[in-house]
Design an enzyme around this catalytic site. Structure first.
Site, mmCIF file in Angstrom:
data_model
loop_
_atom_site.group_PDB
_atom_site.id
_atom_site.type_symbol
_atom_site.label_atom_id
_atom_site.label_comp_id
_atom_site.label_asym_id
_atom_site.label_seq_id
_atom_site.Cartn_x
_atom_site.Cartn_y
_atom_site.Cartn_z
ATOM 1 N N ALA A 76 -9.131 8.553 1.283
ATOM 2 C CA ALA A 76 -7.795 8.984 0.854
ATOM 3 C C ALA A 76 -7.708 9.152 -0.657
ATOM 4 O O ALA A 76 -6.753 8.717 -1.294
ATOM 5 C CB ALA A 76 -6.726 8.011 1.357
ATOM 6 N N ARG A 107 -18.618 19.313 -10.981
ATOM 7 C CA ARG A 107 -17.765 19.975 -11.979
ATOM 8 C C ARG A 107 -16.330 19.481 -11.938
ATOM 9 O O ARG A 107 -15.572 19.733 -12.877
ATOM 10 C CB ARG A 107 -17.825 21.505 -11.794
ATOM 11 C CG ARG A 107 -19.129 22.118 -12.301
ATOM 12 C CD ARG A 107 -19.065 23.642 -12.342
ATOM 13 N NE ARG A 107 -19.050 24.225 -11.006
ATOM 14 C CZ ARG A 107 -20.137 24.513 -10.301
ATOM 15 N NH1 ARG A 107 -21.343 24.263 -10.809
ATOM 16 N NH2 ARG A 107 -20.035 25.033 -9.091
ATOM 17 N N HIS A 137 -4.596 6.667 -2.198
ATOM 18 C CA HIS A 137 -3.859 7.715 -1.482
ATOM 19 C C HIS A 137 -3.384 8.756 -2.493
ATOM 20 O O HIS A 137 -2.197 9.010 -2.657
ATOM 21 C CB HIS A 137 -2.703 7.109 -0.693
ATOM 22 C CG HIS A 137 -3.158 6.377 0.518
ATOM 23 N ND1 HIS A 137 -3.400 6.994 1.720
ATOM 24 C CD2 HIS A 137 -3.447 5.062 0.711
ATOM 25 C CE1 HIS A 137 -3.811 6.092 2.611
ATOM 26 N NE2 HIS A 137 -3.850 4.914 2.025
ATOM 27 N N ALA A 167 -7.815 5.419 11.138
ATOM 28 C CA ALA A 167 -6.527 4.751 10.896
ATOM 29 C C ALA A 167 -6.758 3.253 10.769
ATOM 30 O O ALA A 167 -6.478 2.477 11.673
ATOM 31 C CB ALA A 167 -5.553 5.058 12.031
ATOM 32 N N HIS A 220 -16.074 4.103 7.722
ATOM 33 C CA HIS A 220 -15.248 4.680 6.660
ATOM 34 C C HIS A 220 -16.086 5.243 5.509
ATOM 35 O O HIS A 220 -15.670 6.201 4.856
ATOM 36 C CB HIS A 220 -14.292 3.616 6.097
ATOM 37 C CG HIS A 220 -13.040 3.442 6.892
ATOM 38 N ND1 HIS A 220 -13.004 2.750 8.077
ATOM 39 C CD2 HIS A 220 -11.768 3.880 6.670
ATOM 40 C CE1 HIS A 220 -11.765 2.759 8.552
ATOM 41 N NE2 HIS A 220 -11.008 3.445 7.730
ATOM 42 N N GLU A 267 0.830 -1.214 0.000
ATOM 43 C CA GLU A 267 0.000 0.000 0.000
ATOM 44 C C GLU A 267 0.861 1.260 0.000
ATOM 45 O O GLU A 267 0.430 2.303 -0.478
ATOM 46 C CB GLU A 267 -0.949 0.009 1.197
ATOM 47 C CG GLU A 267 -1.993 1.100 1.061
ATOM 48 C CD GLU A 267 -2.926 1.224 2.253
ATOM 49 O OE1 GLU A 267 -3.882 1.999 2.150
ATOM 50 O OE2 GLU A 267 -2.701 0.557 3.277
ATOM 51 N N ALA A 319 -3.849 7.728 7.145
ATOM 52 C CA ALA A 319 -3.164 7.361 8.387
ATOM 53 C C ALA A 319 -1.750 6.857 8.140
ATOM 54 O O ALA A 319 -1.126 6.300 9.034
ATOM 55 C CB ALA A 319 -3.974 6.295 9.122
ATOM 56 N N ASP A 361 -9.193 -3.613 5.875
ATOM 57 C CA ASP A 361 -8.191 -2.610 6.243
ATOM 58 C C ASP A 361 -7.915 -2.708 7.748
ATOM 59 O O ASP A 361 -7.717 -1.703 8.435
ATOM 60 C CB ASP A 361 -8.638 -1.205 5.860
ATOM 61 C CG ASP A 361 -7.496 -0.193 5.829
ATOM 62 O OD1 ASP A 361 -6.322 -0.602 5.921
ATOM 63 O OD2 ASP A 361 -7.776 1.012 5.726
ATOM 64 N N ASP A 393 -17.307 -1.049 7.094
ATOM 65 C CA ASP A 393 -17.490 -1.049 8.549
ATOM 66 C C ASP A 393 -18.547 -0.042 8.977
ATOM 67 O O ASP A 393 -18.862 0.069 10.165
ATOM 68 C CB ASP A 393 -16.166 -0.789 9.275
ATOM 69 C CG ASP A 393 -15.552 0.573 8.950
ATOM 70 O OD1 ASP A 393 -16.076 1.281 8.055
ATOM 71 O OD2 ASP A 393 -14.546 0.936 9.592
#
Length: 365
Positions: free
Chosen positions: A210, A217, A185, A295, A240, A122, A133, A261, A237
């Site tokens: 992330a 637009r 990310h 996190a 998130h 990741e 995080a 995650d 969960d």
């Protein structure tokens, strides 16, 4: 080692009420087509496949050593039969340490542990402006660096921010080399996302989280995923991602699949835990940095399945999203499905979707 299970068996052709015979692989499925609503038998569905696992049982993948085995064991207790151990953005020596341990775990599955299929890298090839995080050790990727890391463990997934200079070309090189690249990310635009998909990117890392959001637009990276993706991972969960946003993604992305995650706090009481080089706090069902940033999670895949059904999905659809689609995404035709010749990775659920039994490659936990 051989055995048989009776119940409502979810096959690729639909539900069968009967018996599944197996050793380490499935031998045969006997029975007749059924609607499980017409009987009270248990459900037998494919074992869960989690492609984004940072930790569990107080252990973090980045610790190296035996941590991966402990993580694979706690997730197995919740029905995960195979997983990808997932790294964090970190200094090179930390990533080397973690990948060497992942490689050892891939080669030597211990009794009671989920099969570790490989690594999800990741970090560190992400945007330092969208760390989430992750610790701030982000750096641009080079093909030679990735190839060196691949000598330690099978790199099954690599998360990349495509807007970083040189990364689009790298996405093409990695895809051509047979590696699965996904976008995450990232501060990239809708156009960056489309370009990455055209260069061989295959999916998106924890959709919505992330990454640049959807605006009518400026559709952002979320817009690129919703408009064009065949596959994306999502953390169900209910912290998130809002249930309404999950429903949007389910309508838009044909093979949306679920990940946990999960962090070291999974299966543990409230308190402080490590996530890479970060200290995180578990409380009120979530895991957060001191500033409140989410996190990772404490989600397990059996709860992910129940959450999906709670959102209105039927059990067969929910099962595909915690198992089959992830297997398909990695090209694993012998996992994520109950069929003769497939690995005997199975979970047995009662009528309330609570786990009754877990089988990993035929082994009853």
């Amino acid at each position: 080692m051989s055995g048989a299970i009776k119940g409502n068996i979810l096959t690729s052709a639909g539900w069968v009420r009967g018996e599944i015979a197996f050793s380490d692989r499935i031998g045969a499925i006997h029975g007749a087509s059924t609607d499980p609503a017409t009987n009270g038998d248990d459900y037998v569905i494919p074992g869960f496949i989690d492609l984004h696992v940072h930790g569990g049982a107080g252990k973090d993948v980045m610790e190296g050593g035996d941590a991966v085995h402990a993580i694979a064991a706690i997730h197995a207790k919740h029905g995960t039969t195979s997983l990808l151990a997932t790294t964090m953005t970190a200094p090179p020596e930390d990533i080397d340490l973690a990948l060497k341990a992942i490689g050892e775990a891939c080669a030597n599955r211990r009794p009671g542990c989920a099969r570790v299929l490989g690594a999800h890298l990741e970090g560190p090839y992400i945007n330092s402006g969208k760390l989430g995080a992750q610790p701030n050790f982000a750096r641009a990727a080079k093909l030679a660096d990735v190839q060196r890391l691949a000598t330690f463990a099978p790199l099954k997934l690599i998360t990349v921010a495509p807007e970083i200079a040189g990364h689009l070309q790298l996405v093409r090189e990695l895809a051509d080399a047979g590696m699965r690249v996904q976008i995450g990310h990232t501060l990239g635009s809708y156009e960056d996302g489309v370009a990455a998909l055209e260069h061989g990117a295959a999916g998106f890392t924890h959709l919505f989280n992330a990454m640049s959001g959807l605006h009518h637009r400026e559709p952002g990276m979320v817009g690129a995923a919703l408009a064009h993706a065949q596959y994306a991972e999502l953390i169900p969960d209910l912290l998130h991602v809002h249930p309404g946003a999950i429903k949007v993604a389910l309508r838009a992305i044909p093979h949306l699949y679920c990940v946990t995650d999960s962090t070291a706090a999974t299966g543990m009481p409230d308190g402080e835990y490590m996530l890479g080089r970060h200290t995180v706090q578990k409380c009120m069902g979530g895991v957060r940095l001191p500033d409140g940033t989410l996190a990772g999670s404490t989600l397990t895949m059996d709860q992910a399945l129940r959450n999906l059904v709670g959102l209105g999905l039927d059990l067969a659809d929910a099962s595909a999203r915690v198992s089959t689609y992830a297997a398909d995404y990695l090209g694993l035709q012998e996992r994520g499905r109950l069929a003769p010749g497939a690995w005997a990775d199975m979970v047995v659920l009662d009528r309330d979707l609570n786990l009754k039994a877990v089988y990993i490659e035929g082994e009853l936990l």
